[in-house]
Design a protein around this motif. Structure first.
Motif, short mmCIF file in Angstrom:
data_model
loop_
_atom_site.label_atom_id
_atom_site.label_comp_id
_atom_site.label_asym_id
_atom_site.label_seq_id
_atom_site.Cartn_x
_atom_site.Cartn_y
_atom_site.Cartn_z
N CYS A 77 0.83 -1.21 0.00
CA CYS A 77 0.00 0.00 0.00
C CYS A 77 0.87 1.26 0.00
CB CYS A 77 -0.98 0.00 1.17
SG CYS A 77 -2.30 -1.23 0.97
N GLY A 78 1.97 1.18 -0.74
CA GLY A 78 2.85 2.32 -0.87
C GLY A 78 2.17 3.60 -1.29
N PRO A 79 1.22 3.55 -2.23
CA PRO A 79 0.53 4.79 -2.61
C PRO A 79 -0.09 5.49 -1.41
CG PRO A 79 0.02 3.06 -4.17
CD PRO A 79 0.78 2.41 -3.05
N LEU A 80 -0.69 4.72 -0.50
CA LEU A 80 -1.34 5.35 0.65
C LEU A 80 -0.32 5.91 1.63
CD1 LEU A 80 -4.40 3.06 1.44
CD2 LEU A 80 -4.19 4.98 -0.14
N VAL A 81 0.79 5.21 1.81
CA VAL A 81 1.83 5.73 2.70
C VAL A 81 2.36 7.05 2.17
CG1 VAL A 81 4.14 5.29 3.63
CG2 VAL A 81 2.46 3.44 3.56
N ALA A 82 2.61 7.10 0.86
CA ALA A 82 3.11 8.33 0.24
C ALA A 82 2.07 9.44 0.29
CB ALA A 82 3.53 8.05 -1.20
N GLU A 83 0.82 9.09 0.05
CA GLU A 83 -0.24 10.10 0.07
C GLU A 83 -0.50 10.62 1.48
OE1 GLU A 83 -2.53 8.24 -3.84
OE2 GLU A 83 -3.52 8.19 -1.90
N LEU A 84 -0.39 9.74 2.46
CA LEU A 84 -0.56 10.18 3.85
C LEU A 84 0.55 11.16 4.22
CD1 LEU A 84 -2.03 10.04 6.53
CD2 LEU A 84 -0.73 7.97 7.08
N GLU A 85 1.76 10.86 3.81
CA GLU A 85 2.88 11.77 4.10
C GLU A 85 2.66 13.12 3.41
OE1 GLU A 85 6.40 13.63 5.14
OE2 GLU A 85 5.28 11.97 6.05
N ALA A 86 2.23 13.09 2.16
CA ALA A 86 1.98 14.35 1.44
C ALA A 86 0.86 15.15 2.09
CB ALA A 86 1.64 14.05 -0.02
N THR A 87 -0.13 14.45 2.63
CA THR A 87 -1.27 15.11 3.26
C THR A 87 -0.87 15.80 4.57
OG1 THR A 87 -2.82 13.52 2.29
CG2 THR A 87 -3.59 14.76 4.21
N LEU A 88 -0.02 15.14 5.35
CA LEU A 88 0.30 15.63 6.70
C LEU A 88 1.59 16.45 6.77
CD1 LEU A 88 -0.59 12.48 8.85
CD2 LEU A 88 -2.02 14.47 8.35
N ALA A 89 2.33 16.52 5.68
CA ALA A 89 3.65 17.16 5.73
C ALA A 89 3.56 18.61 6.20
CB ALA A 89 4.32 17.07 4.36
N ASP A 90 2.68 19.39 5.60
CA ASP A 90 2.59 20.81 5.97
C ASP A 90 2.09 20.97 7.40
OD1 ASP A 90 3.52 21.54 3.50
OD2 ASP A 90 1.53 21.95 2.66
N TRP A 91 1.08 20.18 7.78
CA TRP A 91 0.54 20.25 9.14
C TRP A 91 1.61 19.90 10.16
CZ3 TRP A 91 0.17 15.94 12.43
CH2 TRP A 91 -0.48 16.17 13.66
N ARG A 92 2.39 18.86 9.86
CA ARG A 92 3.40 18.40 10.81
C ARG A 92 4.50 19.43 11.01
NH1 ARG A 92 5.13 14.35 8.08
NH2 ARG A 92 7.23 15.14 7.70
N SER A 93 4.85 20.16 9.95
CA SER A 93 5.96 21.10 10.04
C SER A 93 5.55 22.50 10.49
CB SER A 93 6.65 21.20 8.67
OG SER A 93 5.73 21.68 7.69
N ASP A 94 4.25 22.71 10.68
CA ASP A 94 3.76 24.04 11.05
C ASP A 94 3.70 24.15 12.58
OD1 ASP A 94 2.57 26.48 11.36
OD2 ASP A 94 0.68 25.95 10.37
N PRO A 95 4.54 24.97 13.20
CA PRO A 95 4.51 25.10 14.67
C PRO A 95 3.26 25.79 15.18
CG PRO A 95 6.02 26.70 13.72
CD PRO A 95 5.58 25.82 12.59
N GLU A 96 2.57 26.50 14.31
CA GLU A 96 1.35 27.20 14.71
C GLU A 96 0.11 26.52 14.12
OE1 GLU A 96 1.77 31.27 13.67
OE2 GLU A 96 3.48 31.61 15.00
N ARG A 97 0.18 25.22 14.01
CA ARG A 97 -0.92 24.45 13.40
C ARG A 97 -2.24 24.71 14.12
NH1 ARG A 97 2.36 21.05 16.29
NH2 ARG A 97 3.64 20.55 14.49
N ALA A 98 -3.32 24.83 13.32
CA ALA A 98 -4.64 25.08 13.90
C ALA A 98 -5.16 23.86 14.64
CB ALA A 98 -5.62 25.51 12.81
#
Length: 407
Positions: A77-98
């Motif tokens: 299920c590599g596509p889902l692992v990659a898509e999950l990472e792409a989905t959460l990347a910005d949220w994870r790196s944002d220190p002021e996440r909503a």
């Protein structure tokens, strides 16, 4: 074996961000297949002489596991692992996440543990799940220590933290309360049926945010993904052909529309990749080799033409009609209670299944369900609904009026 690159797509077309669970739209079934499925599930299929298939059934045989693992190997299920990472990347790196938390809801049957695989690959802390046998009677004192930190915490499967029993919910309540008070980012994964249950039983949606889910795998996504899985290190490429018509399943028509069988596969699987893969794998056949031992004209040595023909045949898989599972003729109400419990818990030891379905003699129905391929059991008698049977199980529960998970 299938190339590892097939499980780690890098082109933009292979990646799709996760979407809100409420926006999940199951691919539509071709009209002809929808009608056929409806009649099959009512066990009143109209019996007509079918059109002559290109390859007769007696000249097809179920592919060996070794060959299937070469050209339709179990997906990571590599596509889902990659898509999950792409989905959460910005949220994870944002220190002021909503949002401090993210909730990923997945359909049942994920044998590859997508969220745990993603977390480990990225080096995130994964909260160790409790032993199933220790959940009954457990409470807040049995929670592992969860410290506040800037490091991302992952609760890979919330369904592993409760048992549907009067004394089996205290631990998950304590976990949710602890997560609510944490000041560190947390990703929570949950089976869709377990999430539906927890919303009703412990108001989990008051603590966790709106769930997200992968984009459904429609015919085009399945064509791309299954084609990647079929890549292997053998000579030539694999051809998938319709056993009735001989058509190339992976070829699009002049309008760019995928083959109808892929449309049917997408709809039957509800757009769930692991369900689609198992239905696909069960539908693959190879042409039976022609015996030549008694051919007086055969010299016993293969000429170049014979080698070429055999190599071509070995690289072709014929796709028959998708399998339709029917529940065995048992006590239907208790059978459905058993299946609902397994969908909610994902996997459950047989000893604990009796706690979730306290109907007398319910355990006696399990052998028929296992024999029919509806339920799977490992060597330790841990039970789970077979992913390939999920569409049929879901349809039976819906027809009986059970509350149905969104996907």
């Amino acid at each position: 074996m299938a190339s590892s690159q097939a499980d780690d797509p890098t082109d933009d077309d292979a990646l799709a961000p996760f979407i809100a669970l409420a926006d999940y739209d199951v691919p539509s079934m071709p009209t002809r297949d929808a009608f056929s499925t409806w009649w099959t599930r009512l066990r009143e299929m109209i019996r007509r002489k079918p059109a002559e298939p290109m390859i007769a059934n007696d000249r097809l045989r179920r592919s060996t596991l070794e060959r299937l693992d070469e050209i339709a190997s179990p997906p990571a299920c590599g596509p889902l692992v990659a898509e999950l990472e792409a989905t959460l990347a910005d949220w994870r790196s944002d220190p002021e996440r909503a949002l401090l938390h993210q909730l990923i809801v997945l359909p049942p049957g994920d044998r590859n543990h997508v969220i745990a695989e993603w977390a480990r690959a990225r080096g995130h802390e994964v909260l160790a799940r409790p032993a199933r046998e220790d959940i009954i009677g457990a409470n807040a004192h049995d929670l592992p220590v969860i410290e506040d930190s800037d490091r991302l915490l992952v609760v890979a499967a919330l369904e592993d933290w409760f048992i549907r029993d009067l004394h089996g919910l205290a631990l998950v309540r304590a976990l949710l309360d602890r997560l609510d008070r944490l000041k560190r980012p947390v990703v929570v994964g949950c089976n869709s049926w377990a999430w539906q249950y927890l919303v009703r039983a412990v108001q989990a949606d008051a603590i966790l945010p709106t769930p997200i889910i992968f984009k459904p795998f429609d015919a085009k996504r399945l064509k791309h993904w299954l084609g990647q899985i079929a890549e292997h290190d053998g000579p030539g490429s694999v051809a998938f052909r319709d056993a009735k018509s001989g058509d190339d399943i992976m070829a699009e028509d002049e309008d760019g529309k995928p083959h109808e069988l892929l449309e049917s596969l997408a709809a039957r699987s509800h757009g769930i990749p692991w369900v689609a893969w198992r239905l696909w794998r069960r539908s693959l056949r190879r042409r039976t080799e022609i015996e030549q031992d008694n051919d007086p004209n055969s010299s016993g040595a293969d000429d170049e033409t014979g080698d070429s023909q055999r190599a071509s045949a070995d690289q072709t898989l014929w796709v028959i009609a998708l399998e339709e599972f029917l529940l065995p003729d048992t006590d239907n109400a208790v059978t459905l209670l058993l299946l609902q419990a397994l969908l909610i818990h994902g996997r459950l030891p047989q000893t604990l299944l009796a706690r979730t379905v306290p109907e007398p003699h319910a355990q006696r129905l399990l052998p028929a369900l296992i024999h029919a391929g509806i339920v799977e059991a490992d060597d330790n008698r841990v039970l789970a609904c077979a992913p390939a049977a999920y569409p049929s199980i879901r349809a039976a529960l819906s027809a009986a009026g059970f509350p149905i998970a969104p996907v």
